[in-house]
Design an enzyme around this catalytic site. Structure first.
Site, PDB file in Angstrom:
ATOM      1  N   CYS A  88     -11.957 -35.193  42.665  1.00 30.30           N
ATOM      2  CA  CYS A  88     -11.279 -36.163  41.796  1.00 30.30           C
ATOM      3  C   CYS A  88     -11.607 -35.940  40.329  1.00 30.30           C
ATOM      4  O   CYS A  88     -10.713 -36.004  39.472  1.00 30.30           O
ATOM      5  CB  CYS A  88     -11.670 -37.589  42.206  1.00 30.30           C
ATOM      6  SG  CYS A  88     -11.210 -38.042  43.894  1.00 30.30           S
ATOM      7  N   CYS A 125       2.199  -7.970   5.191  1.00 29.97           N
ATOM      8  CA  CYS A 125       0.821  -7.667   4.804  1.00 29.97           C
ATOM      9  C   CYS A 125      -0.058  -8.905   4.977  1.00 29.97           C
ATOM     10  O   CYS A 125       0.390  -9.944   5.447  1.00 29.97           O
ATOM     11  CB  CYS A 125       0.790  -7.183   3.360  1.00 29.97           C
ATOM     12  SG  CYS A 125       1.240  -8.468   2.168  1.00 29.97           S
ATOM     13  N   CYS A 139      -5.469 -15.306   2.148  1.00 35.75           N
ATOM     14  CA  CYS A 139      -5.712 -14.093   2.921  1.00 35.75           C
ATOM     15  C   CYS A 139      -5.583 -14.414   4.403  1.00 35.75           C
ATOM     16  O   CYS A 139      -6.251 -15.332   4.897  1.00 35.75           O
ATOM     17  CB  CYS A 139      -7.099 -13.535   2.614  1.00 35.75           C
ATOM     18  SG  CYS A 139      -7.592 -12.171   3.694  1.00 35.75           S
TER      19      CYS A 139
END
Length: 494
Positions: free
Chosen positions: A219, A259, A271
């Site tokens: 359960c 890129c 970035c």
């Protein structure tokens, strides 16, 4: 051992079912109904516990612990005179306007009635005596008689409370969780909480947690799986594994090619490798003024873990869903086809050897049950062999886990292979005039495969219960394996 008969109790038969247990205790101990009820509620309607306490502790101690005082144990119970003072309102009353309980406390009927009314309004199913610190339960007959005279609605509510106590305080009786509700409660044998039952309405469910039948998964694990599948945990994992958060507006960003310089809709440049804010000046290989080649911190570890966890969850979820979908198809589409095939075989009058088609029905039932066991076994494996903090193993037993895991996965693999073979055999169609040799071959194969998958299911259950669950720090139990599915409850008859 074989299970006790499961009984389906309707609201109309609830009173009769309750009265059976009350009468058993009343006859056993020679007590009134309200004392029998107090004793049963104290022991959560477990008659076997009453037998055990009676044997170990004796009658008097058992009653005392349940707050029961029997009339024969009271000395000087009679009222002191024909006119008495009520110790609540301090008025004088004749004996006929006063009620006395088995503990010997007596008060006027008006005060008793108001006490009963207040107790019912607060939802009490057992009304205690008004005496200071007196634990004795008041006689139900007195409660109902006094309430009916002044507060008939409260009297009816009290009657309903007494009936509801049979369900709310009883570990052997539970309402069927069907939606919309079918109006039945299911009663199982004493000590059989961890079992799966099927209500006459057709719903099969786990008696312990009232969820849909889910063995061989305990359960606790099943509840966590339901939350995980229906919640947002895996969505969060996917976002964590496949997106970066903008360092300015914090919205998630997904990159599809290009890129490593990414521009958010808010205008912030970042970035993609480390998620740090940058300027725009860049080329394909680098971003001006930015370097993250030394990044080895916790964030990378967090992302890697998220990817690994997501991949692992997908592995188990896919197999859970594939077998669940196969069960649905085999139930909804293969089932009617099997029924038609049975009719064709039973209609053959000159081929008595293949006329009996009960093997088709039995094999189909075995296929459906085994398919469900297989699907749920992946839920169990996901938690048992993972690193979830809520499913922990004893440190001393961790060396045994890989061995038990290998045994479990071998059984699982064999079950998977044979379930697919059985499904293929049952999908074979016959022409208007079935070939006797083909039918005999299919019958033999289906019967053999049905026996094999049921044996493998039993081995998986045994491996889980005997080899794997004992390794856990927090104890868990699964329902026993039933080759024909959850035990069917029969309508209760008085």
């Amino acid at each position: 051992k074989p299970p006790a008969q499961r009984q389906a109790i309707t609201q109309e038969s609830l009173s009769t079912a309750q009265q059976q247990d009350l009468s058993m205790v009343m006859n056993l101990l020679n007590v009134k109904q309200h004392n029998a009820r107090a004793l049963l509620i104290h022991h959560r309607w477990k008659i076997d516990c009453i037998y055990d306490h009676l044997d170990r502790k004796g009658r008097d101690r058992m009653f005392r612990e349940a707050g029961i005082v029997l009339q024969e144990n009271i000395n000087g119970k009679a009222l002191p005179s024909r006119v008495v003072n009520c110790m609540v309102c301090f008025d004088e009353f004749s004996v006929g306007a006063v009620s006395i309980m088995e503990c010997g406390h007596y008060f006027c009927n008006d005060c008793w009635t108001e006490h009963f009314k207040a107790s019912v309004d607060s939802g009490k199913k057992q009304i205690r005596c008004m005496g200071v610190k007196c634990p004795v339960v008041c006689d139900e007959a007195v409660v109902q008689q006094l309430l009916a005279g002044k507060y008939p609605d409260a009297a009816r509510r009290f009657d309903r409370f007494l009936l509801e106590s049979y369900l709310e305080n009883n570990e052997s009786v539970k309402w069927c969780p069907s939606v919309p509700h079918c109006g039945r409660a299911i009663r199982v044998g004493a000590g059989e909480r961890y079992t799966e039952v099927e209500c006459p309405c057709g719903l099969g469910f786990c008696f312990a947690c009232a969820a849909a039948a889910h063995s061989p998964c305990p359960c606790t694990m099943w509840d966590m799986w339901e939350v995980k599948c229906n919640g947002e945990s895996e969505t969060v994992n996917w976002i964590l594994a496949n997106t970066k958060s903008c360092p300015k507006c914090f919205k998630p960003i997904v990159k599809d090619g290009g890129c490593n310089l990414v521009t958010c809709k808010c205008g912030q440049h970042l970035c993609w490798k480390c998620g740090g804010a940058t300027g725009f000046a860049h080329n394909w290989d680098s971003i001006d003024g930015h370097s993250c080649n030394r990044f080895v911190g916790e964030e990378k570890k967090k992302v890697d873990n998220a990817k690994r966890n997501l991949h692992r969850y997908t592995h188990y979820y896919d197999r859970f869903k594939i077998h669940g979908d196969s069960h649905k198809l085999e139930h909804d589409m293969l089932g009617p086809a099997i029924d038609e095939r049975v009719k064709v075989l039973e209609a053959l009058r000159d081929q008595s050897l293949i006329q009996d088609a009960s093997w088709l029905t039995e094999a189909h039932r075995g296929l459906l049950q085994s398919r469900q066991v297989l699907s749920r076994s992946y839920v169990f494996a996901y938690y048992m062999f993972g690193d979830d903090d809520k499913v922990r193993t004893w440190p001393a037993n961790r060396h045994s886990l890989p061995i038990a895991q290998g045994l479990f996965e071998n059984y699982q693999e064999e079950l998977e292979s044979n379930v697919e073979r059985l499904s293929k055999v049952l999908a074979t169609e016959y022409g208007p005039v079935p070939d006797e040799d083909d039918v005999r071959r299919d019958k033999q194969n289906a019967m053999n495969l049905t026996k094999i998958v049921q044996t493998r299911c039993g081995e998986i259950y045994k491996c889980i219960q005997d080899e794997l669950l004992p390794l856990l720090l927090d104890p868990m139990i699964i329902a026993a394996y039933r080759p024909r599915g959850p035990d069917k409850a029969k309508e209760f008859t008085a």
